[in-house]
Design an enzyme around this catalytic site. Structure first.
Site, short mmCIF file in Angstrom:
data_model
loop_
_atom_site.label_atom_id
_atom_site.label_comp_id
_atom_site.label_asym_id
_atom_site.label_seq_id
_atom_site.Cartn_x
_atom_site.Cartn_y
_atom_site.Cartn_z
CG ASP A 169 -3.58 12.19 -19.59
OD1 ASP A 169 -4.44 13.13 -19.18
OD2 ASP A 169 -2.67 12.18 -18.83
CG HIS A 240 -5.29 12.24 -15.88
ND1 HIS A 240 -5.02 13.33 -16.39
CD2 HIS A 240 -4.72 12.08 -14.82
CE1 HIS A 240 -4.06 13.92 -15.60
NE2 HIS A 240 -3.97 13.04 -14.49
CD GLU A 303 -2.48 15.27 -11.67
OE1 GLU A 303 -1.84 16.19 -11.18
OE2 GLU A 303 -2.41 14.83 -12.70
#
Length: 533
Positions: A169, A240, A303
């Site tokens: 991440d 990420h 995201e």
């Protein structure tokens, strides 16, 4: 008595006494489970039960008519019979048998070992869903190998069969990739971490890091397989990825150096659209596939903050070269590259439901986390789905409205909420519903500081979730609550620092760190609106 509740359970009269002289016998295909039972019983009985012998015994017998995860268990006054077709079913029978015994059987040593009385029962059992998963986020907070192995044991106790390991991440890269050593040399640690919610902007000034070597990974995967658990790796892209960009700046869009992320939430820095970057991550995945035999591999896809893509002349030029209409199409292009890559190697791509944007890759399985919309859309399009809606099974979220909840973020998600979780969304036809493989609970770790905090978030909510994805039929939370009280004695014996049903103990609170509580409607509005674009 048993968690998760078996499909059929009949309690008889009397019981059978297990001693250190009771043989544990097995047909060859079920010997692994028999060996595990011998090892589990040895501390309580004072010696390892023999593998052969005469008289009353525990017998594992192969029955090829049963499903791979199904089993039958019969305890009568003169012995125990376990029937299964494969290791998984036999292993689950062992978990049920152990739960029929006093909780002390789960302790690693006893001052005064002795015989164990198991009640006479008849059990016929199999799971409702084939995907009964838990995600553990080791990227935000590294979990040492010994603790991860302990968690595998706890998942196995609850007959969960998938460990989704979130390995990379913005805030950390946790897996050794030999061809790209800087991913761990640079990417596996950050100079400090956010305390509590990122909304408050407080940092702790403490470096945090760690990673698993490839030998560690092989051990973790093998340990899980012995317990009928598949480890599904997640290597995130194209968002990420700040930890990877910190290690190899040429993967990014700015040309300058960035550091491993210290704040929670999706970072602005994402991968560029160059073929060399795609090839870099294909090299990463080549090593990952060698370590994880799982048929599924998660590429994330969630995201992805698209601001850098819009601002980068080179990315815009690249989009024109590829004939892509917008940034959603670029994200879809990324996912399709890796869908083809994984399919060619006999694997299946798994991604969060943002991969629906711009068109779903042909072989993709969707992790539906932003409510149930993604699950419905994917299932109706003929794609498999794993249900994991954040308002139901995100177990980093607070467990009550009380200010004593440690770092209370998100909406309230109680044990009863976890028990009520239904993986199949309303409105699907029976033909569409078969695409719902099951459900998965998430243990994101931004608000966790070590294994003790993870215990608090996970249990007993994972215990309730396990029943939601294993057991069919009507649910009765009051009846479950009676079984849960006894189950907590098992967690006590195992040393699990769970959240008491009445609320946190004083040392489980975090008055030093402020969370950010929301309600369910606000949480759904936030995520369905997406990250800042």
């Amino acid at each position: 008595m048993i968690i998760p509740r078996p499909a059929q359970f009949t309690l008889g009269e009397g019981g059978f006494t297990l001693t250190s002289a009771t043989p544990v016998l097995a047909d060859a295909p079920l010997e692994r489970a028999a060996r595990q039972l011998r090892g589990a019983l040895a501390p309580s009985l004072g010696a390892l039960p023999p593998e052969g012998g005469e008289g009353a015994a525990v017998q594992f017998r192969t029955d090829s008519t049963l499903g791979e995860e199904a089993y039958r268990l019969a305890v009568v006054r003169d012995g125990v019979l376990i029937e299964a077709s494969a290791h998984a079913g036999a292993f689950y029978a062992v978990q049920t048998l152990l739960q029929l015994l006093p909780a002390r059987v789960l302790r690693t040593a006893l001052a005064v070992p002795g015989p164990l009385e198991v009640p006479c029962v008849s059990v016929a059992d199999e799971p409702r869903f084939g995907w009964r998963g838990t995600l553990i986020d080791v990227a935000r907070r590294f979990l040492p190998k010994r603790e991860l192995l302990r968690y595998i044991d706890l998942l196995a106790l609850h007959k969960l069969n998938v460990l989704h390991l979130h390995l990379t991440d913005d805030q950390g890269w946790r897996i050794e990739i030999k061809r790209y050593p800087r991913l761990t040399e640079t990417g596996s640690w950050r100079r400090e971490s956010t305390v509590g919610s990122s909304k408050h902007g407080r940092l702790d000034g403490r470096p945090h890091g760690g990673f698993y070597t490839q030998e560690d990974i092989r051990e973790i995967v093998a340990y899980a397989a012995e317990r009928a658990i598949t480890v599904v790796p997640e290597i995130d892209l194209p968002g990420h990825t700040q930890a990877a960009i910190a290690a190899y700046p040429e993967l990014g869009n700015t040309g300058g150096g960035v550091e491993v992320g210290t704040a929670w939430g999706p970072a602005r820095h994402v991968l560029n659209a160059e073929d060399t970057t795609v090839e870099f991550f294909k090299g990463v995945y080549e090593e990952v596939l060698d370590l994880f035999p799982s048929p599924y591999v998660c590429v994330g896809g969630d995201e992805c903050v698209q601001a850098e893509w819009r601002e980068s002349p080179r990315v815009q030029e690249r989009m024109r070269e590829l004939g892509l209409a917008d940034e959603d199409a670029l994200q879809s292009w990324y996912i399709r590259q890796f869908d083809a890559f994984l399919t060619e190697r006999g694997r299946k791509l798994l991604g969060w439901d943002e991969i629906l944007a711009g068109g779903l890759a042909e072989g993709a399985t969707v992790m539906s986390w932003r409510g149930t919309r993604g699950a419905v859309a994917a299932a109706r399009a003929g794609h498999d789905v794993v249900a994991c809606p954040l308002t139901d099974v995100y177990f980093d979220f607070r467990q009550s409205e009380s200010a004593d909840e440690p770092i209370g973020v998100g909406c309230v998600t109680t044990v009863e909420d976890a028990y009520a979780f239904e993986p199949v969304p309303a409105g699907l036809t029976p033909e569409e519903a078969v695409h719902v493989l099951g459900g998965q609970a998430q243990l994101w770790t931004e608000v966790v500081d070590g294994a003790r905090g993870l215990d608090y978030l996970a249990f007993p909510r994972v215990s309730a979730f396990a029943e939601a994805v294993w057991s069919g039929g009507e649910r009765d939370f009051k009846e479950f609550g009676g079984r849960l009280v006894r189950h907590l004695e098992r967690l006590d014996a195992l040393g699990v620092e769970y959240r008491p049903l009445g609320g946190p103990l004083p040392w489980q609170t975090r008055p030093d760190a402020v969370g950010w509580g929301r309600d369910r409607a606000a949480m759904l509005l936030d995520v369905l609106g997406g990250p800042e674009h």
